[in-house]
Design a protein around this motif. Structure first.
Motif, PDB file in Angstrom:
ATOM      1  N   TRP A   1       0.828  -1.210   0.000  1.00  0.00           N
ATOM      2  CA  TRP A   1       0.000   0.000   0.000  1.00  0.00           C
ATOM      3  C   TRP A   1       0.860   1.257   0.000  1.00  0.00           C
ATOM      4  O   TRP A   1       0.562   2.229  -0.696  1.00  0.00           O
ATOM      5  CB  TRP A   1      -0.931   0.005   1.204  1.00  0.00           C
ATOM      6  CG  TRP A   1      -2.104  -0.925   1.083  1.00  0.00           C
ATOM      7  CD1 TRP A   1      -2.657  -1.390  -0.071  1.00  0.00           C
ATOM      8  CD2 TRP A   1      -2.861  -1.485   2.141  1.00  0.00           C
ATOM      9  NE1 TRP A   1      -3.716  -2.211   0.216  1.00  0.00           N
ATOM     10  CE2 TRP A   1      -3.864  -2.289   1.568  1.00  0.00           C
ATOM     11  CE3 TRP A   1      -2.789  -1.395   3.527  1.00  0.00           C
ATOM     12  CZ2 TRP A   1      -4.798  -2.985   2.331  1.00  0.00           C
ATOM     13  CZ3 TRP A   1      -3.709  -2.093   4.288  1.00  0.00           C
ATOM     14  CH2 TRP A   1      -4.699  -2.873   3.699  1.00  0.00           C
ATOM     15  N   ILE A   2       1.929   1.253   0.782  1.00  0.00           N
ATOM     16  CA  ILE A   2       2.814   2.417   0.827  1.00  0.00           C
ATOM     17  C   ILE A   2       3.426   2.644  -0.551  1.00  0.00           C
ATOM     18  O   ILE A   2       3.498   3.776  -1.037  1.00  0.00           O
ATOM     19  CB  ILE A   2       3.901   2.240   1.915  1.00  0.00           C
ATOM     20  CG1 ILE A   2       3.251   2.305   3.305  1.00  0.00           C
ATOM     21  CG2 ILE A   2       4.996   3.295   1.777  1.00  0.00           C
ATOM     22  CD1 ILE A   2       4.165   1.894   4.436  1.00  0.00           C
ATOM     23  N   LYS A   3       3.853   1.571  -1.201  1.00  0.00           N
ATOM     24  CA  LYS A   3       4.434   1.660  -2.542  1.00  0.00           C
ATOM     25  C   LYS A   3       3.411   2.223  -3.536  1.00  0.00           C
ATOM     26  O   LYS A   3       3.739   3.058  -4.379  1.00  0.00           O
ATOM     27  CB  LYS A   3       4.914   0.274  -2.994  1.00  0.00           C
ATOM     28  CG  LYS A   3       5.682   0.293  -4.287  1.00  0.00           C
ATOM     29  CD  LYS A   3       6.965   1.069  -4.174  1.00  0.00           C
ATOM     30  CE  LYS A   3       8.121   0.144  -3.980  1.00  0.00           C
ATOM     31  NZ  LYS A   3       9.392   0.856  -3.902  1.00  0.00           N
ATOM     32  N   GLN A   4       2.152   1.789  -3.422  1.00  0.00           N
ATOM     33  CA  GLN A   4       1.093   2.317  -4.296  1.00  0.00           C
ATOM     34  C   GLN A   4       0.947   3.825  -4.120  1.00  0.00           C
ATOM     35  O   GLN A   4       0.844   4.570  -5.099  1.00  0.00           O
ATOM     36  CB  GLN A   4      -0.255   1.655  -3.982  1.00  0.00           C
ATOM     37  CG  GLN A   4      -0.386   0.234  -4.449  1.00  0.00           C
ATOM     38  CD  GLN A   4      -1.685  -0.406  -3.977  1.00  0.00           C
ATOM     39  OE1 GLN A   4      -2.502   0.222  -3.310  1.00  0.00           O
ATOM     40  NE2 GLN A   4      -1.866  -1.675  -4.316  1.00  0.00           N
ATOM     41  N   ALA A   5       0.936   4.279  -2.871  1.00  0.00           N
ATOM     42  CA  ALA A   5       0.792   5.708  -2.592  1.00  0.00           C
ATOM     43  C   ALA A   5       2.009   6.474  -3.116  1.00  0.00           C
ATOM     44  O   ALA A   5       1.863   7.559  -3.686  1.00  0.00           O
ATOM     45  CB  ALA A   5       0.615   5.943  -1.091  1.00  0.00           C
ATOM     46  N   GLU A   6       3.212   5.909  -2.930  1.00  0.00           N
ATOM     47  CA  GLU A   6       4.430   6.560  -3.442  1.00  0.00           C
ATOM     48  C   GLU A   6       4.365   6.697  -4.956  1.00  0.00           C
ATOM     49  O   GLU A   6       4.677   7.754  -5.504  1.00  0.00           O
ATOM     50  CB  GLU A   6       5.667   5.742  -3.065  1.00  0.00           C
ATOM     51  CG  GLU A   6       6.043   5.832  -1.616  1.00  0.00           C
ATOM     52  CD  GLU A   6       7.181   4.881  -1.252  1.00  0.00           C
ATOM     53  OE1 GLU A   6       7.515   3.982  -2.051  1.00  0.00           O
ATOM     54  OE2 GLU A   6       7.725   5.049  -0.155  1.00  0.00           O
ATOM     55  N   ASN A   7       3.965   5.617  -5.635  1.00  0.00           N
ATOM     56  CA  ASN A   7       3.875   5.652  -7.095  1.00  0.00           C
ATOM     57  C   ASN A   7       2.853   6.675  -7.559  1.00  0.00           C
ATOM     58  O   ASN A   7       3.060   7.362  -8.555  1.00  0.00           O
ATOM     59  CB  ASN A   7       3.543   4.265  -7.646  1.00  0.00           C
ATOM     60  CG  ASN A   7       4.704   3.305  -7.498  1.00  0.00           C
ATOM     61  OD1 ASN A   7       5.865   3.723  -7.410  1.00  0.00           O
ATOM     62  ND2 ASN A   7       4.416   2.021  -7.459  1.00  0.00           N
ATOM     63  N   ARG A   8       1.765   6.789  -6.848  1.00  0.00           N
ATOM     64  CA  ARG A   8       0.732   7.777  -7.176  1.00  0.00           C
ATOM     65  C   ARG A   8       1.309   9.182  -7.069  1.00  0.00           C
ATOM     66  O   ARG A   8       1.095  10.027  -7.933  1.00  0.00           O
ATOM     67  CB  ARG A   8      -0.464   7.596  -6.248  1.00  0.00           C
ATOM     68  CG  ARG A   8      -1.486   8.684  -6.290  1.00  0.00           C
ATOM     69  CD  ARG A   8      -2.351   8.595  -7.533  1.00  0.00           C
ATOM     70  NE  ARG A   8      -3.439   9.539  -7.402  1.00  0.00           N
ATOM     71  CZ  ARG A   8      -3.783  10.394  -8.342  1.00  0.00           C
ATOM     72  NH1 ARG A   8      -3.165  10.408  -9.480  1.00  0.00           N
ATOM     73  NH2 ARG A   8      -4.763  11.237  -8.143  1.00  0.00           N
ATOM     74  N   HIS A   9       2.048   9.435  -6.002  1.00  0.00           N
ATOM     75  CA  HIS A   9       2.666  10.745  -5.813  1.00  0.00           C
ATOM     76  C   HIS A   9       3.649  11.052  -6.936  1.00  0.00           C
ATOM     77  O   HIS A   9       3.699  12.166  -7.439  1.00  0.00           O
ATOM     78  CB  HIS A   9       3.380  10.824  -4.461  1.00  0.00           C
ATOM     79  CG  HIS A   9       2.466  11.006  -3.301  1.00  0.00           C
ATOM     80  ND1 HIS A   9       1.682  12.112  -3.127  1.00  0.00           N
ATOM     81  CD2 HIS A   9       2.193  10.198  -2.241  1.00  0.00           C
ATOM     82  CE1 HIS A   9       0.970  11.986  -2.016  1.00  0.00           C
ATOM     83  NE2 HIS A   9       1.263  10.838  -1.461  1.00  0.00           N
ATOM     84  N   LYS A  10       4.442  10.055  -7.324  1.00  0.00           N
ATOM     85  CA  LYS A  10       5.427  10.252  -8.393  1.00  0.00           C
ATOM     86  C   LYS A  10       4.756  10.543  -9.724  1.00  0.00           C
ATOM     87  O   LYS A  10       5.184  11.427 -10.462  1.00  0.00           O
ATOM     88  CB  LYS A  10       6.316   9.011  -8.531  1.00  0.00           C
ATOM     89  CG  LYS A  10       7.297   8.856  -7.406  1.00  0.00           C
ATOM     90  CD  LYS A  10       8.066   7.557  -7.545  1.00  0.00           C
ATOM     91  CE  LYS A  10       8.908   7.284  -6.309  1.00  0.00           C
ATOM     92  NZ  LYS A  10       9.547   5.961  -6.366  1.00  0.00           N
ATOM     93  N   ARG A  11       3.690   9.792 -10.022  1.00  0.00           N
ATOM     94  CA  ARG A  11       2.978   9.997 -11.294  1.00  0.00           C
ATOM     95  C   ARG A  11       2.341  11.370 -11.370  1.00  0.00           C
ATOM     96  O   ARG A  11       2.317  12.003 -12.418  1.00  0.00           O
ATOM     97  CB  ARG A  11       1.895   8.933 -11.476  1.00  0.00           C
ATOM     98  CG  ARG A  11       2.400   7.615 -12.008  1.00  0.00           C
ATOM     99  CD  ARG A  11       1.258   6.757 -12.526  1.00  0.00           C
ATOM    100  NE  ARG A  11       0.183   6.571 -11.554  1.00  0.00           N
ATOM    101  CZ  ARG A  11       0.124   5.582 -10.657  1.00  0.00           C
ATOM    102  NH1 ARG A  11       1.092   4.690 -10.600  1.00  0.00           N
ATOM    103  NH2 ARG A  11      -0.884   5.469  -9.836  1.00  0.00           N
ATOM    104  N   SER A  12       1.807  11.846 -10.264  1.00  0.00           N
ATOM    105  CA  SER A  12       1.114  13.131 -10.271  1.00  0.00           C
ATOM    106  C   SER A  12       2.057  14.291  -9.963  1.00  0.00           C
ATOM    107  O   SER A  12       1.636  15.429  -9.902  1.00  0.00           O
ATOM    108  CB  SER A  12      -0.038  13.107  -9.273  1.00  0.00           C
ATOM    109  OG  SER A  12       0.449  12.859  -7.979  1.00  0.00           O
ATOM    110  N   ARG A  13       3.332  13.958  -9.738  1.00  0.00           N
ATOM    111  CA  ARG A  13       4.369  14.943  -9.431  1.00  0.00           C
ATOM    112  C   ARG A  13       4.075  15.742  -8.165  1.00  0.00           C
ATOM    113  O   ARG A  13       4.474  16.891  -8.027  1.00  0.00           O
ATOM    114  CB  ARG A  13       4.600  15.888 -10.615  1.00  0.00           C
ATOM    115  CG  ARG A  13       5.002  15.160 -11.877  1.00  0.00           C
ATOM    116  CD  ARG A  13       5.508  16.137 -12.929  1.00  0.00           C
ATOM    117  NE  ARG A  13       5.661  15.520 -14.234  1.00  0.00           N
ATOM    118  CZ  ARG A  13       6.640  14.717 -14.588  1.00  0.00           C
ATOM    119  NH1 ARG A  13       7.552  14.389 -13.715  1.00  0.00           N
ATOM    120  NH2 ARG A  13       6.713  14.231 -15.805  1.00  0.00           N
ATOM    121  N   ILE A  14       3.376  15.115  -7.237  1.00  0.00           N
ATOM    122  CA  ILE A  14       3.142  15.736  -5.935  1.00  0.00           C
ATOM    123  C   ILE A  14       4.383  15.459  -5.100  1.00  0.00           C
ATOM    124  O   ILE A  14       4.837  14.324  -5.037  1.00  0.00           O
ATOM    125  CB  ILE A  14       1.906  15.131  -5.240  1.00  0.00           C
ATOM    126  CG1 ILE A  14       0.652  15.416  -6.067  1.00  0.00           C
ATOM    127  CG2 ILE A  14       1.753  15.661  -3.813  1.00  0.00           C
ATOM    128  CD1 ILE A  14      -0.577  14.670  -5.572  1.00  0.00           C
TER     129      ILE A  14
END
Length: 85
Positions: free
Chosen positions: A48-61
């Motif tokens: 789950w943490i990895k999913q959230a990290e990837n989401r942040h990276k994709r959205s450039r947050i």
């Protein structure tokens, strides 16, 4: 949807990075807060943490995870500099 992480993923991410809990502590805390019958597995929390990290990276947050003490040291230095003048 597949593009956005679940609420559980965001919760795990915040507990781990913002509160500084270990994966094991996050698992115990989420199990208690979500009132689950079975204890969450550490691999699930990591996923789950990895999913959230990837989401942040994709959205450039910008990811809020900062090395412990890095922000505190800067704040303390600024405070010390202000009191010296």
């Amino acid at each position: 949807s597949a593009m956005s992480p679940s609420q559980k993923a965001l919760m795990a991410y915040k507990l781990h990075y913002e509160m500084g809990l270990t994966i094991q502590q996050v698992a115990k805390r989420m199990t208690a807060e979500l009132k689950l019958d079975k204890t969450l597995r550490q691999w699930q929390i990591s996923r789950w943490i990895k999913q959230a990290e990837n989401r942040h990276k994709r959205s450039r947050i910008p990811i809020r995870s900062v090395a412990p003490g890095a922000s505190g040291t800067t704040a303390r230095s600024a405070k010390n500099d202000a009191t010296k003048t």
